[in-house]
Design an enzyme around this catalytic site. Structure first.
Site, short mmCIF file in Angstrom:
data_model
loop_
_atom_site.label_atom_id
_atom_site.label_comp_id
_atom_site.label_asym_id
_atom_site.label_seq_id
_atom_site.Cartn_x
_atom_site.Cartn_y
_atom_site.Cartn_z
N ASP A 243 -2.12 -17.93 1.75
CA ASP A 243 -3.70 -18.88 1.05
C ASP A 243 -4.07 -19.85 1.78
O ASP A 243 -5.33 -20.26 2.08
CB ASP A 243 -3.12 -18.80 -0.05
CG ASP A 243 -1.89 -19.52 -0.90
OD1 ASP A 243 -0.94 -19.46 0.17
OD2 ASP A 243 -1.85 -20.03 -1.94
N ASP B 238 -4.54 -6.96 5.91
CA ASP B 238 -6.08 -6.78 5.99
C ASP B 238 -7.32 -7.67 5.10
O ASP B 238 -8.23 -7.79 5.53
CB ASP B 238 -5.51 -5.42 4.35
CG ASP B 238 -6.69 -4.52 3.92
OD1 ASP B 238 -8.20 -4.76 4.81
OD2 ASP B 238 -6.66 -3.47 3.21
N ASP C 212 -10.18 -9.09 7.91
CA ASP C 212 -11.48 -9.06 7.81
C ASP C 212 -12.12 -10.12 7.94
O ASP C 212 -13.77 -10.63 8.42
CB ASP C 212 -11.80 -8.51 6.92
CG ASP C 212 -11.80 -6.75 6.64
OD1 ASP C 212 -11.69 -6.77 8.00
OD2 ASP C 212 -12.29 -5.87 5.92
N LYS D 85 3.76 -15.09 1.98
CA LYS D 85 3.99 -15.96 0.07
C LYS D 85 5.32 -15.88 -0.03
O LYS D 85 5.41 -15.90 -1.40
CB LYS D 85 2.74 -15.34 -0.83
CG LYS D 85 1.60 -15.15 -0.40
CD LYS D 85 0.89 -16.49 -0.75
CE LYS D 85 0.49 -16.68 -2.20
NZ LYS D 85 0.05 -18.05 -2.63
N TYR E 215 0.83 -1.61 -0.14
CA TYR E 215 -0.04 -0.61 -0.08
C TYR E 215 0.89 1.08 -0.18
O TYR E 215 0.32 1.88 -0.41
CB TYR E 215 -1.04 -0.12 0.91
CG TYR E 215 -1.74 -1.67 1.29
CD1 TYR E 215 -2.37 -1.63 0.08
CD2 TYR E 215 -2.71 -1.34 2.40
CE1 TYR E 215 -3.29 -3.15 -0.52
CE2 TYR E 215 -3.50 -2.61 2.38
CZ TYR E 215 -3.85 -2.96 1.24
OH TYR E 215 -4.82 -4.36 0.93
#
Ligand code: NAD
Length: 368
Positions: A225, A249, A253, A192, A142
């Site tokens: 993942d 992020d 959530d 990852k 970001y």
């Protein structure tokens, strides 16, 4: 010992309503537990824009840097939708996070037994769930450069850059290990590393920090993942999940929604220790200003109350008192008390914001 200081920024919409209930609880701690707080209140978001033409006044920013902790309600609302980007209410919150350098975002996902039916997962999968996601908040994709939309030949290309320095990974990893020591002593780091160099470095640095300073904490690694799948399959396997800004992020959530309503979710954002050893810290509910219900006394104050519980634990070293407050909330829910957002299909009469705050106070009284 000096009285701990707290800057309260109620903000917009339901922010002032839910913060009013936290003020009652702060007063309760002063009166009943001999734990007074030096509380200052100020404006943020649209409220600050209305008063000063900016979403966070410089004086408020300076106060936030001085106090032991900041507690924020919520910012934003339709009234401010057409403002220039630079003065939108959310910019006030972003300025606080940036200038306080709050690099570790703590998002607990805790399932109160009384609300286990609210989850979209089976009750036995979520009942008793208590995990903490530590998300790196000030770096990663970001913020990385280069970024932008560029012309390349006869088409455009959108670019963002995932970038992490060793020191950025080091400090958030330490925050996660410290936290694990106050909980169940386990950290699962997610990245990852199979396809991203930043993930390889992330894993290397976390492993090094662990070996050098936190060998007593159990460390595991998981690809993000696979972590997302495991969160939905059997979330109770986790204690602390450490991850980067982007994956955090999404994972935070996902984890939050395992437990039900937005009105229940607290958060903390922590920075480096100040001179007194306390971390710079901002506590806030995850929800926004809820313009659809604001001004009606319908908002659930529990997310904001639990954010104050996090402040007790992480800024003021009052873990036992934080547990007392969390157990008071649990007792209130177990008694069947519900704000409108927690009403199931069976219906019933919801209680208002003030009545829920009073019920928590009564449960605190009963705990003495
Ligand atoms: P929201 O979280 O305000 O509301 C989403 C839904 O959840 C609404 O139906 C609302 O009524 C309900 N809800 C939220 N909190 C609740 C509570 N405590 N009790 C009962 N119900 C609750 O999100 P939104 O509607 O997408 O955004 C509204 C405004 O808030 C926007 O201006 C947005 O930019 C802002 N916002 C601010 C923050 C923040 O201050 N950190 C976070 C998210 C959104």
């Amino acid at each position: 010992m000096t009285t701990p200081s707290l800057l309260i920024l109620p903000g917009d919409g339901i922010g002032p309503e839910v913060m009013g209930e936290v003020r009652k609880i702060i007063d309760w701690y002063g009166a009943k537990r001999d734990m007074p707080f030096d509380v200052t209140e100020d404006l943020v978001g649209g409220a600050a824009y209305d008063a000063h033409g900016v979403p966070l006044h410089d004086d408020t920013m300076a106060k936030a840097q001085e106090v032991d902790a900041v507690l924020l309600g919520a910012v934003g609302g339709p009234k401010y939708d057409d403002l220039d980007f630079s003065v939108k209410p959310e910019r006030g919150l972003l300025r606080l996070r940036k200038e306080m350098d709050l690099f570790a975002n703590l998002r607990p996902a805790q399932c109160f037994d009384a609300l286990a039916d609210f989850s979209s997962l089976k009750k036995d999968v979520v009942s008793g769930l208590d995990i903490m996601i530590v998300r790196e908040l000030t770096s990663g994709v970001y913020f990385g450069e280069p970024r932008g939309i560029f012309q390349e030949g006869n088409e455009r290309v959108g670019i963002n850059t995932q970038r992490y320095t060793e020191s950025e990974i080091d400090r958030v990893a330490r925050a996660a290990f410290e936290l694990a020591r106050k909980r169940n002593n386990r950290v699962c780091s997610m990245e990852k590393a199979n396809v991203m160099e930043s993930g390889i470095l992330w894993r290397e640095v976390v492993t090094k920090v662990h070996a050098e300073s936190y060998a007593d904490v159990e460390l595991s690694h998981m690809y993000a993942d696979a972590g997302a799948m495991q969160l939905c399959r059997w979330p109770k396997q986790f204690d602390v999940i450490l991850t980067d800004n982007l994956f955090g992020d999404i994972l935070s959530d996902t984890a939050a929604m395992l437990t039900g309503s937005l009105g229940m979710l607290p958060s903390a954002s922590l920075g480096a220790p100040m001179e007194n050893g306390r971390p710079r810290a901002l506590y806030e509910p995850v929800h926004g200003s809820a313009p659809d219900i604001s001004g009606q006394g319908l908002a659930n104050p529990i997310a904001c109350i639990l954010s104050f519980a996090m402040a007790l634990r992480y800024s003021f070293d009052q873990g036992d008192e934080a547990t007392r407050l969390e157990q008071a909330v649990e007792a209130v829910l177990a008694s069947g008390a519900r704000t409108a957002d927690l009403m199931g299909p069976e219906g019933g009469t919801p209680m208002g914001t003030g009545a829920m705050g009073d019920a928590v106070i009564a449960a605190l009284d009963a705990s003495l």
